[in-house]
Scaffold this active site. Structure first.
Site, short mmCIF file in Angstrom:
data_model
loop_
_atom_site.label_atom_id
_atom_site.label_comp_id
_atom_site.label_asym_id
_atom_site.label_seq_id
_atom_site.Cartn_x
_atom_site.Cartn_y
_atom_site.Cartn_z
N ALA A 72 0.09 4.15 -1.81
CA ALA A 72 -0.06 3.61 -3.47
C ALA A 72 -1.55 3.21 -3.69
CB ALA A 72 0.92 2.42 -3.44
N ASN A 140 4.74 -8.05 -5.93
CA ASN A 140 4.93 -8.01 -4.47
C ASN A 140 4.81 -9.42 -3.86
OD1 ASN A 140 2.13 -7.66 -5.22
ND2 ASN A 140 1.56 -8.18 -3.31
N GLN A 168 7.17 -1.94 -5.48
CA GLN A 168 8.59 -2.94 -5.05
C GLN A 168 9.70 -2.53 -5.73
OE1 GLN A 168 8.01 -5.02 -2.74
NE2 GLN A 168 5.98 -4.79 -2.37
N ALA A 185 6.25 5.08 0.10
CA ALA A 185 7.41 5.22 1.03
C ALA A 185 7.72 4.32 1.89
CB ALA A 185 7.08 6.80 1.85
N HIS A 186 6.95 3.59 2.45
CA HIS A 186 7.40 2.53 3.57
C HIS A 186 7.85 1.32 2.74
CE1 HIS A 186 4.13 -0.69 3.57
NE2 HIS A 186 3.47 0.41 2.67
N THR A 222 -4.80 18.67 3.50
CA THR A 222 -3.49 19.22 4.18
C THR A 222 -2.59 18.28 4.07
OG1 THR A 222 -4.80 20.51 5.64
CG2 THR A 222 -2.51 20.22 6.03
N CYS A 304 -1.36 -8.29 2.39
CA CYS A 304 -2.71 -7.38 1.94
C CYS A 304 -3.68 -8.42 2.07
CB CYS A 304 -2.61 -6.60 0.78
SG CYS A 304 -1.38 -5.49 0.62
#
Length: 358
Positions: A72, A140, A168, A185-186, A222, A304
């Site tokens: 993100a 968050n 969130q 994703a996590h 990639t 964070c």
């Protein structure tokens, strides 16, 4: 150990892990191909990526495209930096630092105030040259839900773009309309290291990462079929279980509020994702509490910003003093949290707090 730090990251879903393994190697050894190669293994990997992209897109509003990023933070950087240089970026005082720091580094910026309940009122003044408004859907740190529909409407009236950090919210509640939406994703039981920026059709961005021209020419590099397949599986599962997960979280919330009834809640109790319980006890030594309750994983604030020694900018923005902010803890729970775990954790935390004379 009891894990109550769901805002920092979610446990990997078994379905996610299974989807990833196929593209790390695969039972027949053909799953490791480069998705940008023209041969059969490359085409197989590319097809897996596009199948996952469709699953991820199903949780966004219609009429946009999903651009894969490394998370993100990268998605927010792409949105803020890629949407232009002229004008000012207005963002709420409780945005993640990936928004605030990037907005400040990108040029002119303006901070939008929030109330004591943590909500950012969409009627406040904007600079006349505002080009982008950034207000997250669910905070968050305190879990407060923002009036994103009103902010999107306000952005249109100001001839500005609206960026929503939905990290969130995505996979937990319906993601509301915006011009750009950043997710990771996590935070929905997927793998770390993969995220996405959803961009509404008609919104043009500048290339921020040059190279091979992947991802619509905006984000070269990639792609990882394994990470993206895991992201897709997590999104598909969240879509299927959204109502079930929400009901489970609500039951945990009700019990947790009972168990921490003598603690003060930070932020709104109503306009809130109930998987986030940010509470405080005046005079609490949080560092000591975390040392005394080492088998319960919870946060003293945003993961964070942990270790900085500074009071949470979110708690300060809603009017808490330094002492109040530093006496706050955040408990996050979700799909795999049990009621028994909430009860055991609450007992341990409350006993440890009482040992401090509180």
């Amino acid at each position: 150990m009891i894990y109550l730090d769901y805002q920092a990251t979610n446990p990997l879903a078994p379905e996610t892990r299974d989807a990833m393994l196929r593209w790390l190697d695969g039972p027949d050894g053909t799953g490791f191909g480069n998705p940008h190669s023209a041969h059969r293994m490359g085409r197989m990997a590319a097809a897996a990526i596009e199948a996952a992209r469709d699953k991820i897109a199903a949780l966004f509003p219609p009429g946009g495209k999903v651009i894969f990023t490394g998370g993100a933070t990268e998605a927010l950087n792409l949105a803020i930096r890629g949407s232009g240089n002229g004008g000012s970026v207005s963002y709420s005082a409780i945005e993640h630092s990936a928004v605030g720091d990037t907005a400040q580094a990108a040029g002119k910026s303006h901070i939008l105030n929030v109330g004591h309940d943590g909500q950012c009122d969409a009627s406040q003044d904007l600079p006349p040259n505002t080009r982008l408004i950034a207000v997250m859907q669910i905070n968050n740190e305190i879990g407060v839900i923002q009036p994103t529909v009103e902010w999107h409407r306000r952005a249109k009236e100001a001839n500005a773009l609206y960026l929503c950090d939905a990290v969130q919210a995505y996979g937990k509640v319906e993601v509301t309309g915006a011009d750009m939406i950043a997710v990771s994703a996590h935070k929905l039981h997927g793998p770390k290291g993969i995220g996405a920026l959803w961009v509404r059709d008609g919104v043009e961005l500048n290339e921020m990462q040059t190279g091979g021209g992947q991802e619509y020419g905006l984000r070269s590099g990639t792609l990882s079929p394994a990470l993206i397949a895991g992201f897709g599986a997590a999104a598909e599962l969240a879509n299927e279980r959204m109502a079930e997960d929400a009901a489970h979280v609500e039951a945990l919330w009700v019990r947790a509020r009972e168990l921490f009834a003598d603690w003060t809640l930070n932020g709104s109790a109503e306009a809130r994702w109930h998987g986030n319980l940010n509470i405080r006890r005046d005079g609490l030594d949080v560092a000591r509490l975390m040392s005394d309750v080492r088998d319960v994983m919870f946060s003293a604030g945003s993961a964070c910003a942990s270790g900085s020694g500074r009071p949470s900018h979110v708690l300060k923005a809603i009017g808490l003093s330094d002492a109040e902010a530093k006496s706050s803890i955040r408990l996050g729970f979700g799909r795999y949290t049990t009621l028994e775990e909430i009860e055991i954790a609450a007992n341990k935390i409350n006993v440890a707090a009482k040992e401090q004379g509180l």
